[in-house]
Design a protein around this motif. Structure first.
Motif, PDB file in Angstrom:
ATOM      1  N   ALA A 144       0.821  -1.213   0.000  1.00 47.92           N
ATOM      2  CA  ALA A 144       0.000   0.000   0.000  1.00 47.92           C
ATOM      3  C   ALA A 144       0.855   1.264   0.000  1.00 47.92           C
ATOM      4  N   ARG A 145       2.003   1.221   0.659  1.00 45.12           N
ATOM      5  CA  ARG A 145       2.852   2.413   0.760  1.00 45.12           C
ATOM      6  C   ARG A 145       3.930   2.481  -0.302  1.00 45.12           C
ATOM      7  N   LEU A 146       4.124   1.376  -1.036  1.00 43.49           N
ATOM      8  CA  LEU A 146       5.223   1.318  -1.998  1.00 43.49           C
ATOM      9  C   LEU A 146       5.111   2.347  -3.126  1.00 43.49           C
ATOM     10  N   PRO A 147       3.944   2.579  -3.744  1.00 43.81           N
ATOM     11  CA  PRO A 147       3.880   3.580  -4.810  1.00 43.81           C
ATOM     12  C   PRO A 147       4.340   4.973  -4.370  1.00 43.81           C
ATOM     13  N   ALA A 148       3.929   5.397  -3.172  1.00 42.73           N
ATOM     14  CA  ALA A 148       4.346   6.709  -2.679  1.00 42.73           C
ATOM     15  C   ALA A 148       5.855   6.747  -2.444  1.00 42.73           C
ATOM     16  N   TRP A 149       6.402   5.655  -1.937  1.00 45.24           N
ATOM     17  CA  TRP A 149       7.848   5.574  -1.708  1.00 45.24           C
ATOM     18  C   TRP A 149       8.599   5.652  -3.032  1.00 45.24           C
ATOM     19  N   LEU A 150       8.113   4.932  -4.040  1.00 46.06           N
ATOM     20  CA  LEU A 150       8.751   4.963  -5.354  1.00 46.06           C
ATOM     21  C   LEU A 150       8.663   6.342  -5.991  1.00 46.06           C
ATOM     22  N   ARG A 151       7.507   6.970  -5.861  1.00 45.23           N
ATOM     23  CA  ARG A 151       7.335   8.305  -6.443  1.00 45.23           C
ATOM     24  C   ARG A 151       8.330   9.289  -5.833  1.00 45.23           C
ATOM     25  N   ALA A 156      13.371  12.372  -6.595  1.00 41.77           N
ATOM     26  CA  ALA A 156      14.734  12.736  -6.191  1.00 41.77           C
ATOM     27  C   ALA A 156      15.734  12.485  -7.317  1.00 41.77           C
ATOM     28  N   ALA A 157      15.404  11.540  -8.214  1.00 46.89           N
ATOM     29  CA  ALA A 157      16.273  11.237  -9.350  1.00 46.89           C
ATOM     30  C   ALA A 157      15.920  12.077 -10.570  1.00 46.89           C
ATOM     31  N   GLY A 158      14.983  13.026 -10.410  1.00 49.52           N
ATOM     32  CA  GLY A 158      14.604  13.892 -11.514  1.00 49.52           C
ATOM     33  C   GLY A 158      13.636  13.260 -12.487  1.00 49.52           C
ATOM     34  N   ILE A 159      12.867  12.273 -12.034  1.00 48.17           N
ATOM     35  CA  ILE A 159      11.937  11.559 -12.907  1.00 48.17           C
ATOM     36  C   ILE A 159      10.513  11.721 -12.370  1.00 48.17           C
ATOM     37  N   GLN A 160       9.600  12.049 -13.268  1.00 50.02           N
ATOM     38  CA  GLN A 160       8.202  12.204 -12.888  1.00 50.02           C
ATOM     39  C   GLN A 160       7.384  11.112 -13.578  1.00 50.02           C
ATOM     40  N   PRO A 161       6.986  10.057 -12.843  1.00 51.45           N
ATOM     41  CA  PRO A 161       6.291   8.926 -13.478  1.00 51.45           C
ATOM     42  C   PRO A 161       4.786   9.187 -13.596  1.00 51.45           C
ATOM     43  N   ASP A 162       4.168   8.611 -14.636  1.00 49.95           N
ATOM     44  CA  ASP A 162       2.714   8.631 -14.677  1.00 49.95           C
ATOM     45  C   ASP A 162       2.197   7.423 -13.900  1.00 49.95           C
ATOM     46  N   ASP A 163       0.892   7.299 -13.793  1.00 49.01           N
ATOM     47  CA  ASP A 163       0.311   6.241 -12.965  1.00 49.01           C
ATOM     48  C   ASP A 163       0.672   4.849 -13.474  1.00 49.01           C
ATOM     49  N   ASP A 164       0.690   4.687 -14.802  1.00 44.16           N
ATOM     50  CA  ASP A 164       1.030   3.383 -15.368  1.00 44.16           C
ATOM     51  C   ASP A 164       2.471   2.995 -15.035  1.00 44.16           C
ATOM     52  N   ALA A 165       3.370   3.949 -15.171  1.00 43.65           N
ATOM     53  CA  ALA A 165       4.776   3.669 -14.867  1.00 43.65           C
ATOM     54  C   ALA A 165       4.938   3.265 -13.407  1.00 43.65           C
ATOM     55  N   LEU A 166       4.240   3.957 -12.530  1.00 48.36           N
ATOM     56  CA  LEU A 166       4.341   3.660 -11.101  1.00 48.36           C
ATOM     57  C   LEU A 166       3.783   2.274 -10.792  1.00 48.36           C
ATOM     58  N   GLN A 167       2.685   1.911 -11.452  1.00 49.27           N
ATOM     59  CA  GLN A 167       2.078   0.606 -11.222  1.00 49.27           C
ATOM     60  C   GLN A 167       2.994  -0.526 -11.660  1.00 49.27           C
ATOM     61  N   LEU A 169       6.297  -0.445 -12.001  1.00 48.10           N
ATOM     62  CA  LEU A 169       7.440  -0.525 -11.086  1.00 48.10           C
ATOM     63  C   LEU A 169       7.046  -1.195  -9.771  1.00 48.10           C
ATOM     64  N   THR A 170       5.875  -0.849  -9.272  1.00 46.11           N
ATOM     65  CA  THR A 170       5.400  -1.446  -8.023  1.00 46.11           C
ATOM     66  C   THR A 170       5.294  -2.958  -8.147  1.00 46.11           C
ATOM     67  N   ASP A 171       4.738  -3.426  -9.260  1.00 46.31           N
ATOM     68  CA  ASP A 171       4.583  -4.861  -9.473  1.00 46.31           C
ATOM     69  C   ASP A 171       5.929  -5.570  -9.540  1.00 46.31           C
ATOM     70  N   ARG A 172       6.931  -4.891 -10.085  1.00 43.99           N
ATOM     71  CA  ARG A 172       8.197  -5.561 -10.353  1.00 43.99           C
ATOM     72  C   ARG A 172       9.200  -5.514  -9.200  1.00 43.99           C
ATOM     73  N   VAL A 173       8.983  -4.631  -8.240  1.00 42.15           N
ATOM     74  CA  VAL A 173       9.976  -4.521  -7.166  1.00 42.15           C
ATOM     75  C   VAL A 173       9.382  -4.764  -5.782  1.00 42.15           C
ATOM     76  N   GLU A 174       8.122  -5.137  -5.714  1.00 50.19           N
ATOM     77  CA  GLU A 174       7.491  -5.357  -4.411  1.00 50.19           C
ATOM     78  C   GLU A 174       8.278  -6.383  -3.600  1.00 50.19           C
ATOM     79  N   GLY A 175       8.577  -6.033  -2.362  1.00 49.05           N
ATOM     80  CA  GLY A 175       9.299  -6.939  -1.485  1.00 49.05           C
ATOM     81  C   GLY A 175      10.806  -6.898  -1.618  1.00 49.05           C
ATOM     82  N   ASN A 176      11.326  -6.033  -2.462  1.00 52.47           N
ATOM     83  CA  ASN A 176      12.784  -5.969  -2.655  1.00 52.47           C
ATOM     84  C   ASN A 176      13.178  -4.531  -2.956  1.00 52.47           C
ATOM     85  N   LEU A 177      13.396  -3.748  -1.920  1.00 53.01           N
ATOM     86  CA  LEU A 177      13.715  -2.336  -2.106  1.00 53.01           C
ATOM     87  C   LEU A 177      15.095  -2.126  -2.711  1.00 53.01           C
TER      88      LEU A 177
END
Length: 350
Positions: A144-151, A156-167, A169-177
């Motif tokens: 639940a908190r991962l999308p906000a953490w990724l955003r 901070a890296a100068g990247i502004q993701p849209d909702d699809d990009a965030l989703q 990334l969330t699916d692919r890195v969940e459980g492994n920061l």
């Protein structure tokens, strides 16, 4: 005093506790919290640092000697205790208690280790120290908190993701920061953002960039092999070969995994529980299910034989053996997956 990881900065700013204990299983967050504590004490004048790795058989007198041997000319020092188990033995508990009873002004202590369970938190010795130390409980970032953490990290890296990009990334890195951090660094490099400007990142961008780089992902090969997924492991190995990855890089990853498995299997053979052995080996929480699958298939003898196979592959890459290194890597991966073969040593003997 117990606090959450996100309360560390404010606590450091207002409270000068002699000991900070960082406890958690998320390696990235634990590392960043430790960096923050080190930076705080370094700025306060504790410029010297000594690290102790607390493993089975650790001599706590080495730690206690530090403040028993103080001198008038000693510099302020930060002592780090890196625990491989959250449950200290009697000597460890006595040493921590003795240090806090004295708490020399020229020393500070930073403890970092796995998550502390309720049995330790409720123990009398630990409760007695509650007002003398700061326990920082570092919890994993849940789904639940991962999308906000990724955003926040992407921004901070100068990247502004849209909702699809965030989703995606969330699916692919969940459980492994740690994987999330690596993906963000990779996206920042590949996105070609102009200095000082935010780069828009779409779902298609993430699919294209992450999919392309996934062929280089040595970690995916190790995970597939540990899971016993022979088909996927062979497919990833073929992709790595097609991209020109040097065989010794692949061998290094597989050798590291096998050595870690052998350490755990030896602990199990000595009577330790699987979970305890994996924690002692500092297996990430997100990888414990994968490692558990391999431990169910393999024995210490089989793992040792595969490490001998690794030596053969090393020699073949260096031209010291006539075997084909890619064929041998393929066989090694299949062996890790649990596939059965006849004795490879007799077949490959010079």
């Amino acid at each position: 005093m117990k606090i959450r990881g996100d309360q560390l900065s404010s606590t450091l700013a207002r409270q000068s506790a002699p000991l900070y204990w960082l406890a958690g299983d998320e390696i990235l967050l634990l590392r960043e919290a430790a960096d923050e504590v080190r930076r705080h004490w370094r700025q306060a004048g504790f410029t010297e640092r000594e690290v102790f790795h607390v493993e089975q058989g650790f001599d706590w007198n080495d730690f206690l000697y530090q403040f028993d041997a103080t001198s008038l000319f000693a510099e302020q020092k930060l002592l780090e205790l890196r625990l491989y188990s959250a449950k200290l033995d009697a000597k460890g508990r006595e040493a921590i208690t003795a240090w806090l009873d004295k708490a020399p002004e020229d020393y500070r202590v930073l403890i970092s280790g796995p998550r502390i369970d309720s049995s330790v938190l409720s123990a009398k010795w630990f409760k007695n120290l509650d007002d003398k130390l700061v326990l920082v409980q570092i919890w994993p970032i849940d789904r639940a908190r991962l999308p906000a953490w990724l955003r926040q990290r992407l921004a901070a890296a100068g990247i502004q993701p849209d909702d699809d990009a965030l989703q995606i990334l969330t699916d692919r890195v969940e459980g492994n920061l740690l994987a999330a951090e690596q993906e963000i660094e990779k996206l920042a490099l590949l996105a070609d953002a102009e200095p000082g400007a935010n780069k828009r990142l779409t779902g298609n961008d993430v699919l294209r960039l992450v999919s392309d780089s996934s062929r280089y992902d040595l970690g995916k090969l190790a995970d597939a092999a540990l899971k016993g997924d022979a088909e996927r492991a062979q497919r990833v190995l073929g992709g790595l070969r097609a991209e020109g990855v040097f065989p010794l890089l692949i061998l290094a990853v597989l050798t590291r995994e096998l050595r870690q498995l052998l350490t755990i299997l030896d602990q199990i053979d000595q009577g330790h529980e699987i979970g305890q052995a994996m924690s002692a080996a500092r297996i990430w929480q997100s990888r414990k299910p994968i490692v558990s699958q391999a431990l169910k298939r393999l024995t210490a003898d089989k793992t040792q034989q595969m490490l001998e196979h690794c030596k053969l592959i090393d020699h073949s890459v260096k031209g010291l053996h006539r075997a084909n290194p890619w064929d041998e890597l393929s066989l090694l991966v299949l062996r890790i997956c649990g596939e059965r073969f006849c004795d490879y040593a007799s077949l490959r003997a010079e």
